[in-house]
Scaffold this motif. Structure first.
Motif, short mmCIF file in Angstrom:
data_model
loop_
_atom_site.label_atom_id
_atom_site.label_comp_id
_atom_site.label_asym_id
_atom_site.label_seq_id
_atom_site.Cartn_x
_atom_site.Cartn_y
_atom_site.Cartn_z
N UNK A 42 -4.46 8.15 1.87
CA UNK A 42 -3.39 8.76 1.99
C UNK A 42 -3.83 10.09 2.80
N UNK A 43 -2.90 10.56 3.92
CA UNK A 43 -3.06 11.73 4.43
C UNK A 43 -1.67 12.47 4.53
N UNK A 69 0.31 6.53 4.36
CA UNK A 69 -0.36 5.81 3.19
C UNK A 69 -0.80 4.53 3.73
N UNK A 70 -2.00 4.31 3.51
CA UNK A 70 -2.43 2.85 3.82
C UNK A 70 -3.41 2.17 2.95
N UNK A 100 -6.40 6.70 9.26
CA UNK A 100 -7.43 5.32 9.40
C UNK A 100 -7.50 4.79 10.55
N UNK A 101 -8.52 4.07 10.95
CA UNK A 101 -8.64 3.22 12.14
C UNK A 101 -8.18 1.95 12.08
N UNK A 107 2.36 3.21 5.93
CA UNK A 107 3.63 3.65 5.20
C UNK A 107 3.74 5.08 5.98
N UNK A 108 4.76 5.53 6.56
CA UNK A 108 4.83 6.94 7.23
C UNK A 108 6.00 7.50 6.51
N UNK A 109 5.87 8.80 6.18
CA UNK A 109 7.03 9.68 5.67
C UNK A 109 7.16 11.18 6.29
#
Length: 159
Positions: A42-43, A69-70, A100-101, A107-109
């Motif tokens: 998560x970032x 999130x991935x 991430x590469x 999942x974007x928010x």
């Protein structure tokens, strides 16, 4: 006040997002529903290994934008948290500080944005590595989105 209370993403990892009204923060509960380990990322938020059925809660500040999130797969990390992943690697560290590469399903928010609304989506712009489901769980919203018919990564939560 944000329109959505909770979001849910279901796939290799299950992520639940909840915003307690007292602090106006958001909580994502990430759950691995895959038969194999994944390394949730998560970032903002960092990263954590999740075996099947395990979950990881992360708290997110209101007003967060450009967040992701991935799931990472095929990872190997040493005791210091250094290593690599076959998909979704984020600079060779367990605790992600950036994105991430590819390939990785995203999942974007963005929280508490225009008209105090929250926005979320699943993106395949960086490729696909795991099925994912992201859906609201509170505040009258009950319909979410999926990247495939049989999710393995689940995100739930809300503002």
């Amino acid at each position: 006040m944000s329109l959505l209370k909770n979001f849910s993403v279901f796939s290799i990892i299950c992520i639940t997002l909840c915003f307690p009204t007292s602090t106006n923060a958001a909580r994502f509960d990430i759950r691995n529903n895959c038969a194999f380990p994944v390394w949730a990322a998560a970032s903002p938020g960092g990263g954590k290994q999740l075996n099947n059925g395990e979950s990881w809660p992360i708290d997110v500040s209101p007003g967060t934008t450009g967040a992701r999130i991935w799931a990472r797969t095929g990872c190997s990390f040493d005791g210091a948290g250094r290593g690599s992943c076959q998909t979704g690697d984020c600079g060779g560290v367990l605790q992600c500080q950036g994105y991430g590469q590819p390939p990785n399903t995203l999942a974007e928010y963005a929280l508490n944005q225009y008209n105090n609304l929250d926005f979320f989506d699943i993106s395949l712009v960086d490729g696909f590595n795991v099925p994912m489901d992201f859906s609201p769980t509170d505040n009258g919203c009950t319909r979410g989105i999926q990247s495939v018919a049989e999710p393995g990564f689940h995100i739930r939560g809300g503002p």
